[in-house]
Structure formats: structure tokens, C-alpha cells
Write a protein that holds these residues in place. Structure first.
Motif, PDB file in Angstrom:
ATOM      1  N   TYR A  80       0.941  -0.706  -0.230  1.00 49.20           N
ATOM      2  CA  TYR A  80       0.382  -0.191   0.124  1.00 49.20           C
ATOM      3  C   TYR A  80       0.565   1.340   0.544  1.00 49.20           C
ATOM      4  O   TYR A  80       0.857   2.246  -0.781  1.00 49.20           O
ATOM      5  CB  TYR A  80      -0.999  -0.173   1.522  1.00 49.20           C
ATOM      6  N   VAL A  87      -5.986   7.351  -4.335  1.00 49.26           N
ATOM      7  CA  VAL A  87      -5.605   5.757  -4.668  1.00 49.26           C
ATOM      8  C   VAL A  87      -7.507   5.013  -4.704  1.00 49.26           C
ATOM      9  O   VAL A  87      -8.603   5.617  -4.193  1.00 49.26           O
ATOM     10  CB  VAL A  87      -5.081   5.345  -3.456  1.00 49.26           C
ATOM     11  N   LEU A  88      -7.481   4.587  -5.510  1.00 50.38           N
ATOM     12  CA  LEU A  88      -8.507   3.435  -5.653  1.00 50.38           C
ATOM     13  C   LEU A  88      -8.654   2.979  -4.489  1.00 50.38           C
ATOM     14  O   LEU A  88      -8.091   2.140  -3.978  1.00 50.38           O
ATOM     15  CB  LEU A  88      -8.098   2.797  -6.829  1.00 50.38           C
ATOM     16  N   GLN A  89     -10.004   3.091  -3.913  1.00 52.07           N
ATOM     17  CA  GLN A  89     -10.544   2.493  -2.505  1.00 52.07           C
ATOM     18  C   GLN A  89     -10.218   1.353  -2.700  1.00 52.07           C
ATOM     19  O   GLN A  89     -10.161   0.005  -2.056  1.00 52.07           O
ATOM     20  CB  GLN A  89     -11.855   3.289  -2.020  1.00 52.07           C
ATOM     21  N   SER A  90     -11.677   0.818  -3.400  1.00 54.78           N
ATOM     22  CA  SER A  90     -12.305  -0.661  -3.551  1.00 54.78           C
ATOM     23  C   SER A  90     -12.488  -1.281  -5.048  1.00 54.78           C
ATOM     24  O   SER A  90     -11.693  -0.815  -5.662  1.00 54.78           O
ATOM     25  CB  SER A  90     -13.768  -0.964  -3.034  1.00 54.78           C
ATOM     26  N   SER A  91     -11.876  -2.733  -5.054  1.00 55.63           N
ATOM     27  CA  SER A  91     -11.662  -3.308  -6.709  1.00 55.63           C
ATOM     28  C   SER A  91     -12.837  -3.253  -6.974  1.00 55.63           C
ATOM     29  O   SER A  91     -13.156  -3.622  -8.299  1.00 55.63           O
ATOM     30  CB  SER A  91     -10.605  -5.130  -5.990  1.00 55.63           C
ATOM     31  N   ILE A 100      -4.173  -3.395   1.495  1.00 60.32           N
ATOM     32  CA  ILE A 100      -3.945  -3.364   2.569  1.00 60.32           C
ATOM     33  C   ILE A 100      -4.146  -4.848   3.401  1.00 60.32           C
ATOM     34  O   ILE A 100      -3.649  -5.381   4.290  1.00 60.32           O
ATOM     35  CB  ILE A 100      -4.996  -2.381   3.903  1.00 60.32           C
ATOM     36  N   TYR A 150      -8.834   0.513   7.361  1.00 56.84           N
ATOM     37  CA  TYR A 150      -7.657   0.759   6.273  1.00 56.84           C
ATOM     38  C   TYR A 150      -8.273   2.198   6.459  1.00 56.84           C
ATOM     39  O   TYR A 150      -6.766   2.154   5.605  1.00 56.84           O
ATOM     40  CB  TYR A 150      -9.188   0.790   4.579  1.00 56.84           C
ATOM     41  N   HIS A 151      -8.200   2.773   7.735  1.00 60.13           N
ATOM     42  CA  HIS A 151      -7.082   4.929   6.674  1.00 60.13           C
ATOM     43  C   HIS A 151      -7.408   4.359   8.331  1.00 60.13           C
ATOM     44  O   HIS A 151      -7.696   5.882   8.596  1.00 60.13           O
ATOM     45  CB  HIS A 151      -7.950   5.503   6.251  1.00 60.13           C
ATOM     46  N   PHE A 202      -4.235  -0.762  -8.499  1.00 59.46           N
ATOM     47  CA  PHE A 202      -4.209  -1.394  -7.167  1.00 59.46           C
ATOM     48  C   PHE A 202      -5.415  -1.093  -6.418  1.00 59.46           C
ATOM     49  O   PHE A 202      -4.959   0.675  -6.153  1.00 59.46           O
ATOM     50  CB  PHE A 202      -3.052  -1.404  -6.897  1.00 59.46           C
ATOM     51  N   SER A 203      -6.288  -1.975  -5.839  1.00 58.66           N
ATOM     52  CA  SER A 203      -7.246  -0.868  -4.695  1.00 58.66           C
ATOM     53  C   SER A 203      -6.443  -0.685  -3.823  1.00 58.66           C
ATOM     54  O   SER A 203      -6.174  -2.045  -3.023  1.00 58.66           O
ATOM     55  CB  SER A 203      -8.918  -1.561  -4.893  1.00 58.66           C
ATOM     56  N   ALA A 204      -7.055   0.213  -3.134  1.00 62.33           N
ATOM     57  CA  ALA A 204      -6.184   0.232  -1.253  1.00 62.33           C
ATOM     58  C   ALA A 204      -7.645  -1.408  -0.676  1.00 62.33           C
ATOM     59  O   ALA A 204      -6.114  -1.758  -0.113  1.00 62.33           O
ATOM     60  CB  ALA A 204      -7.112   1.355  -0.602  1.00 62.33           C
ATOM     61  N   GLN A 205      -8.273  -1.760  -1.046  1.00 62.33           N
ATOM     62  CA  GLN A 205      -8.979  -2.253  -0.303  1.00 62.33           C
ATOM     63  C   GLN A 205      -7.837  -3.617  -0.364  1.00 62.33           C
ATOM     64  O   GLN A 205      -7.045  -4.240   1.013  1.00 62.33           O
ATOM     65  CB  GLN A 205      -9.733  -2.393  -0.190  1.00 62.33           C
ATOM     66  N   ASP A 206      -8.264  -4.424  -2.014  1.00 64.68           N
ATOM     67  CA  ASP A 206      -6.807  -5.791  -1.858  1.00 64.68           C
ATOM     68  C   ASP A 206      -5.563  -5.476  -0.929  1.00 64.68           C
ATOM     69  O   ASP A 206      -4.642  -6.125  -0.415  1.00 64.68           O
ATOM     70  CB  ASP A 206      -6.968  -5.763  -3.249  1.00 64.68           C
ATOM     71  N   PHE A 210     -15.597   1.161   7.514  1.00 62.51           N
ATOM     72  CA  PHE A 210     -14.454   1.003   6.664  1.00 62.51           C
ATOM     73  C   PHE A 210     -12.913   2.067   6.528  1.00 62.51           C
ATOM     74  O   PHE A 210     -11.629   1.583   6.255  1.00 62.51           O
ATOM     75  CB  PHE A 210     -15.479   1.218   5.562  1.00 62.51           C
TER      76      PHE A 210
END
Lengths: 680, 680
Positions: free
Chosen positions: A311, B319-323, A627, B213-214, A621-625, B209
Motif C-alpha cells: 500500500y 487512491v482507488l479505494q475498492s476493487s 491492505i 483501512y485508514h 491497485f485498490s487500497a482495500q486489496d 471502512f
């Protein structure tokens, strides 16, 4: 061209294909050709016993077709990666959509075209192919809504299929990313255009910058060096030495009995040791400040920076680092085996200039190719040229027709094959459409038959270039000959490491080009569809077979070719709709024309929706994945191991030996060597 | 049109301008017009004493010009913000480049055009304007290299000036960002398309969420609610109440002596209190679960999320958050006073659709405007139309010329003024250029005079529309009349809060359009340059005066209009070069044409360089700057205070009262109110 000629041509091509594929099924069983047809398996298993002689070896068999057909996508994914699956899905999509199109157009549009004008029909085998195209529908016909409906059915099926394929590939890509083993490139950022310090080394600058602004996530870094000439010579010498050692070993195994072997090997090992010692010595000399003026390592204004988590690396690569956008330029690093070191020496300020030059060159190149293609394409329009300029009739008949009539399609196919680009098709359309319209407006009803796309040419193109390319792809003639020559004339052994990778750069455009032909011709000249369908079915079997047996995947983009395929298909759909709009206009059917416009708008909206919904998955790439992956690695306690591996993942000098590691470890050597500006 | 007519026209326009500006200098001294001409100062100082009667009030004076001229950029920056400075710099750039162009073209190109053909010259006042354009240079002239050189000088000067201006504005923007006081929008991210949970509230989903993640940077969040009808009514009622209270206060101050004032105010205060109490009560009811069915607050799938640092907010926004790229869509939040709440209710899945619809509508709108403009422009080409179609001659002379000859330029100017877009200019060029070439090829040498752009028209356009627009901008006729009407007919007082903001949306395109005219006409018809220079000089004074005195800056983009201005200028340069290329081609000077091509390529390269070097500064925040700012705030101990302020920065309900804060604080109320899906 009439139906009989078409069927004859199809028969000949089917015969050739059957012959070639039978030949392939025999050739693949010969032990001598293992390296040609089973390169992939050879590379995987190293040995494969096919030596046992049997009669079965010389009998053609369809076993390979059954096997290629039955292999599931999951197996292909496991053995050849996501790119191969994406390519296979392109074929599956094509088969599906053109099956639908074939059913709709052959049973709906084709009879309508045939009975479109109240003309005297001769026996079907003697009918001209043009009778089966939309050109045979009379102007202002009330039956054009059937063509319009067919276009709607094909377009809507394409939307649905495209959507599900895109979603499927996107899901596969997400799984590919999240399930993949830790990859050094995910933790590493390539930093370019590092500002040159007034004093101290670049390495210090990098260290200070990242410990200041990315303190919590920064791990270490590795400077990139411009290799001097002497350095290069030393590397070359080492390579030569290795080859000599290898050859000595081989000769040893081949000719010499046991007693000599040990001696040679010991000597070789000694030489190796000596060389390594020398290298170590020179490294030590540097450490002691005794730098040799000829072996200077010049620091470049570029470095690999390693981060503690994926990340953090993605953040560092995506966020603008400095208020000067031309310094501290960050990107996710390429994979270690994919690094071309001398490219990293290029100062960043030259990069954009080079990119523009490349783009310009490719445009020029494309336009240069258009000239011969348009010329050759023009030859297929000779009859039209004659009608537009009657004085040409005599000349053309004498000079050109006699010379080109035979070779015409072959040459066309050849040049078209080299083009394999969409622009040409558009250009020809734009170029010839007004001429046709002009001829029609003069009231010559016969020439109206010419106003559909060159159905005859495209059908012949699919038959010859399409089918033949697949057979030759299966039989791999050049490799076969090369293998034979190498083995029996030069007497060399197979090199299991020289297995080729799948030529996506030629095969993907080819498949997409046939898709374009299918979409644009479907409602205008439905006769092309069966031939196209055979092409895609054959392609499905042949390409899967080749992916499973012949090629290895040396580079994996994770299905990133799918967005290209998707966008090209959307473009093909749009082009088909625009052509239909024009043809309906020429046929004086404003209602059918009007109904195409909503379809055009919907295609654009669909494209935009897919771009928003799926495209970012293939670009970021997504943050969720990330992390989640980082957390998993941490809970499993793998993180320290990954950090350890990172330190030695990117090796600029002699990747096979450990001796030069000291020169690249964390850039500490940089403080001792001469520093020259090669940044900007 | 000849020189005498041009000078007369110029004289008349100069007279009108001088008259209007003198009138302005008198009007601005009248105390009654303070709100018209000193709106900004009024808003700043609240009172301004101009009441003392003196004769000097009725004498025109140039003091304002001197003052406007002498004010430095720093003062404008301090008082009107960076956008105003960027606008002024556009004018400065225009003055500089067209001064250079005027010197080069008037002394180099103009004499060459005049003596271009060996024709009998009449007295200069009676000369046609066409004699001073490139149209008068004979075909294949060896002197066209002077035009080419002039183009080189103008282009190179433009590159240098553009580069330094871009750099200057970029530096100013960086200072503007780093020196600005803490802005809640820098710490806040607007999250849209939050996935709807199966159970629980959206607020919980957001909380989970971001804490997952944050965790290290997440502070709190604030849900956005869709306001029901009753809620709206209540807000409206509150607004009405406030107006009543304000009016009562005003009446109180105006008519009633002291004794009444206090009573009214107390009552007003009571009413206010009552209303607030009611609101509190309803909020408390909700807390107790006694939710009124008519006052439901519907949670939207959007929220403001607050972060501890600016850097964290920027990361979360980029940043892209989710897939799934269509959920958890993040953007940096708009400034609190810039939020349009009802827009935030729109589900994200509708947004892209709406954006496309807007784009389509704007394209349609643009093309609709082209029809009348092309028609009117066509009228100025009547003489050419006549030559192309001789049979029109009689008809045109009778019907059209007699009617339009007088009004032609005015009407043209009017429609052109409304267009103010570049496309139209291009279209006219593309449309008329082939026709001209066609005429020329017929060997009619006279018509070659017509092949330069409509120099006469553009000069008249600058004289009338350009100069007049500046005078009317200074005098602000509509505001003056409205002020008079409001005061003496409706008897209303000035509202100091209703000061207008600078109309960048009309003035920036206008200035850029004149720049385009300047670049494209400079070497073809140099006579336009002095008039253009006067326009820019006058504009410099008038706009600076207006910025300093009249307008307030309600919204600050931080100079983000500069990239638009830069790109438009690059486009103008490119267009000028392409036109020059064409004209040199028509004049059969392949050498001059050939020399323009490197210039074209260099312009593209320069544009690309600037895009790489400066553009990101105007689109992103750099990590370095943000982290420095965060660190500074932390070391100063301001951070806690900022975090406190963040909680109340974005208020959806009744922004002036504190009573509704409970409803929006951290979304805790969401657990009690009915939840309806308005997400996607």
C-alpha cells in the motif's frame, strides 16, 4: 464471383487446412520435433520420452483437437497465466457473438437480400455473390427494418456478452492480484529525476527524502548506476568464461572418460574462483578508496526505493512527490526480470521527448503503409474505376487485368495481413463510398450492386489468410525447418531455455481484425459469417493447443490486454452501425437510418459505463486489496522474509553471481566512487 | 474599406471611448453610485464618505487610470486573490507579445505587403485595406521569407513569455497553497457511492471502512442527508423569519427612535429562540425514538470524511479505494461555502450519465450557434459569392446589399460576440478556403486579394466590439440604471452583501479570442495589431480598476484558469502557423511553407513540455508541500484546533444556527431515523 466459385475456393481451402492439420498431428508425434511442438512441456519437464517407435506415430489423429477443446479455462490459467485466458476469451466471445449473428442473418437477412429485387434468378450455384448482399435490396424497400432489427439483435447480444466477459476477466484479475505470491515489484517504486545535490551523494538525497516524507513506510533503496566501458568488458568476460566452462563440461561429458573430467572441472572452478576473487578485490579496492579510474560507477538520478508494505509503495507511486513535477517522478517498479537497465539511465527529461518521437514515428509508419494497401485495394475496384472513367476500360483490360487477376487476392491478403490495422478499412470506406454514391446517382441500377463492402474480397480473405494462418500457426513451418537445419546441418542440441513466448502482438490484432470484418459485414453480406465462424472455431482449438504445448509465458500482464480488445470491439460495433446508417441512407430508408442513431448513442454510453466500471481495475491497485494482502502477510509472519528478499531482488550487475552484490546493496559504495551528472 | 474609412471609424470609436470613460470618471465620484463603482470597498469597509459636495465631483479626471496602472501585482494578489492576478497576467502577456508583433510586422511585413505587387499606388488614405495584407504579395514572391521570419520571431517570443508566465503563476500558486490558512476542504474527502449494508446504517459502514483501512489517519465523518419536504419547509420558514427580523431591524433604525428598537429586537430574539427550541425539540424527539413520520432524514450514500492530516486526505482521494471502482468513490471535498447539498444526493451511477448528457448538450448548442454565425459571416463574403456564382450578382445587389451593407458589421460583431468561441473561426476558414483557392486557380488575379482572412472585418470587430465592451465594462450601465431604479423608484437601500464577483466566464474567453485574432492576423494583415494593442492596454487599466474597486472574489481557484489560457494561446499559435502554412502554399512558396513545419512541431513539443512541467501543479497537491504544512501545524499546536473546527465546517442544515448540529454531527442520529435507499 458466383456461389460455385466460392464453394470451390472453400473446398480447396478446407482441403489444404485438413492436410496441414493432419500433417501436424503426425509431425507432433515425431521425437525429433519435440522442441518445435512441445517447447512448453520441454521447458517444464526437461525430458519427455517419445522415442518408442510405433506405427501409430505416422497415422494422423484428432486426439490433440479433443484435448485442446476439453481443457478448461482454469487449467489454462494455471499453466499459461491470465493473458492466455484473456486471449482464449476473445475467441470464445467471437464464437458466441458470430453464432448469434449467423443464425439471425442467415435465416433473416439472407433470404431478404436474395429476393430483394424482382429479377430473374438463375440456378443458385451460378448466382453472383452480390445477389446475397444488401446491394440486391431495392431502394426504398420496406423490408430494410429486418436489417435494422438484425443490427439491434447483434448489438444488444454484443453488449451483454462484452459486459459479462469484461466482468469475468476483471474478477480473474482481482483474484490473480490478491492470490499471487509476494512480488518484489509490488513493494518497490522506481524514482527518476532525483535532484542533484550540491554536496554529498545522490544516495544520501534519496535516503533523506524518503526518511523525511515517508518515514513510517520507507525500507531502503538501491541506486542505479551507469555502467562504464570497462565494467561492461568485465561482465562480457565473465559471460565468455561461463560459456567456456559450460562447453568444457559438455565436451568432458561427451568425449572424455572420467579421469579427465575432474581435472577440467577443478580448473574451471579455479578460474571461476579467480575471477570472483578479482571482482571482490576490485570491490575491496573501491571500499578502501583506491578506486581505479577506469572502473568508475556513475550514479544515475534514478533509484529503486523499497517500502515496507504494498500500500505504501502504491501511495508513493501515485501521489505527486514534489512541487516540481519533473523531479522525484515515481512509478511502480517493473518486475525484476523485466528491467532493462540501460533504459533506466536515460534522464527523465529526455523520456517525454522520446515518447513523442516514437508516437510520431508510428503515425508516419502507419500512413506509409496505407499507400500500398490503398493501391492494392484499388485494384479490386477496377470494374468501378472503369465505370467512373470509361476511357480506362481498354487500357485496364490490356495492362492490368491480365497481370493481376490471378494474383490479386493473394497480394491483397498479403498486404492486408501486414497492415492488420483498422484505420485502413475506414480509409477505404471513406474513400470509395462517395464514388459509389456518385455512380448510383447517375441512375445506373447495375452499379448499385457494388455499394456493399467488398464482400467477395473479405470472404476470400477469411478463407485464405484466416484459415491458412491458423494451419501454419499449428504446423510452425519456420520453426520446423530451423529445428531440422540446426539439428542435422549444424549439429546443435536443443536449448530448452529458448522456448518462444506467445506472439500476442500479432495474434491479438489478427483476431480483432476478423471480428471487425464480421461486425461490419454481418448485415450487409451475411455469407461471410459461416466462414468466419469456422475461422474462430479452428482458432479456438489451434491457439489453445499452442498455448498448452508450445509457448511459455515469459511476461504476465494480468489480463491487461482485455480493455484493448474490448475497446476495439466497441469500435467495430460503432463502425458497423455507422456503415449501416450510411447504407440505409443510400437505400433511402430514413426510418431504418433513424433507428440506428439511438443504437449509436447507446453504444457510446455502454462504452463509457464499462470504462468507469472496469477500466480502473486494469490500471490501478485498490487500497482495500493491498491492505488486506499486507495484513495477511503480516499475520503469517512472512513480511520480514519478503523484506529480506527485496534487498537482493533487483541486481544490476551479473545477476548470476553474488560477488557484485556489494556494489549495489544500498548504494553505500556511491560515497567512494566518482560521481558524474547523468540526470538531466 | 480604405484607410480613410478605417481612420474615421477609429476616430469615432476613440471619441466614444473617451466620452464614456470621462463620464465614468465623473459618475464614480457621485456618492449615489458608490454601490455601483465601489462595491468591493463598500463590502470591505462598510462605510465610505463621499458626501462632501465639491465642484471637482463633476470634472472628468484621469486619476483612476493612474491608480489602476500603478497598483502592483502583489497588491492585487492581496486584495483580490490569485485568479485576478492570473487574469491580469493574461493581459500583460498579450500586451508584451503584441508589442513585439506590432514592431516586427509594422516595420517588416507591412511595407513588403504594400509594395508587394507592381501596381499603381494611389494616395495612402484612399488605398484599400487589402493592399496592406499578404494578399497583395504576388505569387511565388521571394520576399515571403520575411513573413516566415516574422512568424518565427512572434512564435519564439510567445514561447519565452508563455514559459515565464506559467512559471510565475505556478510559483504563486504554490505559495498560495502553502501560505494559506488551514482550509477544512484540505482535510476532508467526499465519499460517494457507499455500498448499502444488509443491516445497520450507512454511517456504521463508513466508520468501519475507514477505521479498518485508514485507521491511523481517519478522524470522523459526516453523513449527507436527503432533505424531506417538511425539513425544507422548516428551513424556508427559518429564512423568512430571519428576513422579517432583518427588516424589523432596518425599519427600526430608519423610522423608530431608540425606545422602540429594543422592544422589537428582544421580540425578534425571542422568536429566534423559540424557533431554535422547536428545532432542538424535534431533534430530541428523534433521539428518543419518537421520530415524526413527516420529518424523516434519509441517509444518502455519500459522506464527508475528515482526516487528521492534509496528506492523508489527499491519499484517500487519489487512491482507488475498492476493487469495484464504482463504489467508495473518493474526491477532495469542495470548500464549505461551495457545497451544493442537493447535488450530493445524486447517486453516483447517475453522475457519469449526466456528465455525458451535459457534454452532448454543449456540443449541440455550439453547432446550433454556428448556423447563424456562418450565415452572417457569409454575408461578408458576398463579393466572393458573386464571383463564384456570377448569376447571383444581380440578385444579391438588389436584395441583400442594399439591406445589409450598413448593418453588416454591427450584426456580425453582435453574433460573434455571443459566440466568442474558437471553433467558428476554424469552421469559416475551412469552409471558405477551398472556394478561394478554386477561384484563384481560374487565373483571376484580382481575387487573390481576397485570400487573406477577413482583415477588414476583424479590425472593425476589434474597434467596435472590443473597445466598446471595455468602456461599457467600466461604466457598468446596467448596474447604474438598476441602482438608480432601485433607489429612487422602489426606494430600497443598498445591500452591501450583493456585490458581484468578477465575470471570468465571459471576460477570459473574450480576451483569449482577441489573442487568437492577433496571432492569426499578425503576419497576414498587420494593420490589426495597433488596434489590438490599444484594446489590451485599455483592458489592462479598466479590468484592474474593476478588480480593485467593483468586484469581490467569492470563489478562489488558485489560478487554475491559467492552464486554460495557456492551452488556448498554444492553440492560437498553432492555428496561426497552420494558416501561414496554407497561405504560403497558396502563394507558391514551398520554402516558406517548409520552414513553418519545424515551428509547428516545436509548438507541439513546447506545449507537451509545459504540460509535463507545470500542469500537475494546478491539478494535484504535492506530498512534500502537504507534509510540510501538516508538520508546521503540528509543531505550532494548531492541529487540535483545526480538528475541532472540522467537525462543524460542513453544515447541511441552516448554516447560521447551531441548533441543527446534533442532526449532522457524526451521523449518530442515523441509527434512529428511517433509512431509505437513495444510493444507486
Amino acid at each position: 464471383m458466383n456461389i460455385f466459385a466460392l464453394l470451390t475456393s472453400a473446398g480447396i481451402n478446407i482441403g489444404i487446412c485438413a492436410l496441414l492439420l493432419s500433417l501436424y498431428s503426425v509431425l507432433r508425434k515425431q521425437p525429433g520435433n519435440v522442441s518445435v511442438y512441445f517447447g512448453r512441456r520441454l521447458a517444464e519437464q526437461q525430458n519427455r520420452s517419445l522415442d518408442s517407435f510405433s506405427l501409430e506415430r505416422f497415422v494422423p489423429s484428432p486426439g490433440w483437437i479433443v484435448k485442446a477443446w476439453k481443457t478448461s479455462d482454469e487449467e489454462i490459467l494455471a499453466s499459461a497465466g491470465l493473458d492466455a485466458v484473456a486471449f482464449v476469451r476473445m475467441l470464445v466471445f467471437s464464437i458466441r457473438i458470430f453464432s448469434i449473428a449467423a443464425v439471425v442473418c442467415l435465416f433473416g437477412v439472407l433470404p431478404l437480400n436474395y429476393y430483394g429485387q424482382y429479377r430473374h434468378h438463375v440456378k443458385i450455384p451460378s448466382e453472383s455473390l452480390d445477389v446475397f448482399t444488401i446491394a440486391n435490396v431495392e431502394q426504398g424497400s420496406r423490408w430494410l427494418w429486418v436489417h435494422c432489427l438484425a443490427l439491434y439483435i447483434i448489438s444488444c447480444s454484443a453488449y451483454v456478452l462484452l459486459y459479462f466477459e469484461y466482468r469475468r476477466i476483471a474478477q480473474m484479475r482481482l483474484i490473480h492480484i490478491t492470490q499471487s505470491s509476494p512480488n518484489p515489484s509490488h513493494f518497490t517504486v522506481l524514482v527518476r529525476s532525483i535532484p542533484w545535490p550540491e554536496e554529498g551523494s545522490l544516495s544520501d538525497v534519496v535516503h533523506n527524502f524518503f526518511t523525511k516524507y515517508h518515514a513510517s513506510s520507507y525500507l531502503s533503496h538501491q541506486m542505479i548506476y551507469r555502467v562504464g566501458k570497462v565494467q561492461k568488458l568485465m561482465n562480457d568476460a565473465e559471460k565468455v568464461y561461463k560459456k567456456v566452462c559450460l562447453k568444457a563440461n559438455m565436451m568432458d561429458q561427451k568425449h572424455c572418460p572420467l579421469k579427465y573430467r575432474s581435472g577440467l572441472c577443478v580448473e574451471a572452478a579455479n578460474t571461476s574462483q579467480l575471477s570472483h576473487d578479482e571482482f571482490d578485490l576490485s570491490a575491496k579496492n573501491k571500499d578502501l578508496g583506491l578506486s581505479d579510474s577506469t572502473t568508475k560507477l556513475q550514479e544515475c538520478a534514478a533509484a529503486f526505493v523499497f517500502f515496507k508494505t504494498r500500500y505504501a509503495a502504491v501511495i508513493a507511486s501515485e501521489v505527486l512527490q514534489s512541487s516540481n513535477p519533473m523531479s522525484w517522478v515515481t512509478d511502480l517498479a517493473p518486475e525484476p526480470h523485466d528491467v532493462h537497465w540501460s533504459n533506466l539511465w536515460i534522464p527523465y527529461r529526455q523520456l517525454w521527448f522520446r515518447r513523442i518521437a516514437t508516437r510520431l514515428a508510428s503515425i508516419v509508419f502507419m500512413f506509409l503503409f496505407i499507400v500500398p494497401v490503398t493501391f492494392v485495394q484499388g485494384l479490386s475496384q477496377l470494374d468501378q474505376l472503369q465505370q467512373a472513367f470509361p476511357f480506362l476500360k481498354g487500357i485496364l483490360k490490356k495492362i492490368v487485368l491480365s497481370r493481376w487477376q490471378e494474383k490479386k487476392h493473394m497480394l491483397q491478403g498479403l498486404v492486408f495481413y501486414y497492415m492488420e490495422c483498422v484505420l485502413c478499412q475506414c480509409l477505404i470506406w471513406i474513400y470509395y463510398q462517395p464514388a459509389k454514391y456518385h455512380i448510383e446517382s447517375e441512375g445506373n441500377t447495375y452499379t448499385a450492386c457494388q455499394s456493399c463492402p467488398k464482400a467477395t474480397f473479405f470472404i476470400t480473405y477469411v478463407l485464405t489468410s484466416g484459415w491458412a494462418s491458423l494451419s501454419s500457426e499449428a504446423i510452425r513451418l519456420f520453426s520446423l525447418i530451423w529445428n531440422f537445419t540446426k539439428k542435422y546441418i549444424f549439429g546443435r542440441k536443443n536449448d530448452p531455455t529458448s522456448v518462444p513466448s506467445f506472439p500476442y502482438h500479432t495474434e491479438v490484432p489478427r483476431v480483432l481484425l476478423f471480428g471487425l470484418l464480421g461486425f461490419t459485414c454481418a448485415i450487409l453480406a451475411p455469407l461471410i459469417l459461416p466462414f468466419l465462424l469456422v475461422y474462430f472455431l479452428l482458432g479456438y482449438v489451434v491457439y489453445r493447443n499452442q498455448i498448452l504445448n508450445v509457448y511459455v509465458s515469459k511476461y504476465e500482464t494480468g489480463g491487461r490486454m482485455w480493455p484493448i480488445a474490448h475497446n476495439t470491439t466497441i469500435f467495430s460495433l460503432l463502425l458497423a452501425q455507422i456503415i449501416a446508417l450510411g447504407v440505409f441512407g443510400v437505400k433511402k430508408s430514413p426510418v431504418a437510418s433513424g433507428f440506428v442513431i439511438p443504437l449509436l448513442i447507446f453504444t457510446l454510453l455502454f462504452s463509457e459505463y464499462c470504462r468507469q466500471r472496469f477500466r480502473p481495475i486494469f490500471e490501478k491497485f485498490s487500497a482495500q486489496d493491498l491492505i488486506e494482502m499486507d495484513k495477511e502477510d503480516e499475520t503469517c509472519g512472512r513480511m520480514d522474509e519478503i523484506h529480506q528478499q527485496l534487498q537482493s531482488a533487483y541486481r544490476q550487475f551479473s545477476p548470476d553471481s553474488d560477488s557484485s552484490e556489494s556494489a549495489e546493496d544500498d548504494g553505500s559504495i556511491a560515497r567512494d566512487v566518482d560521481v558524474k551528472d547523468c540526470s538531466n
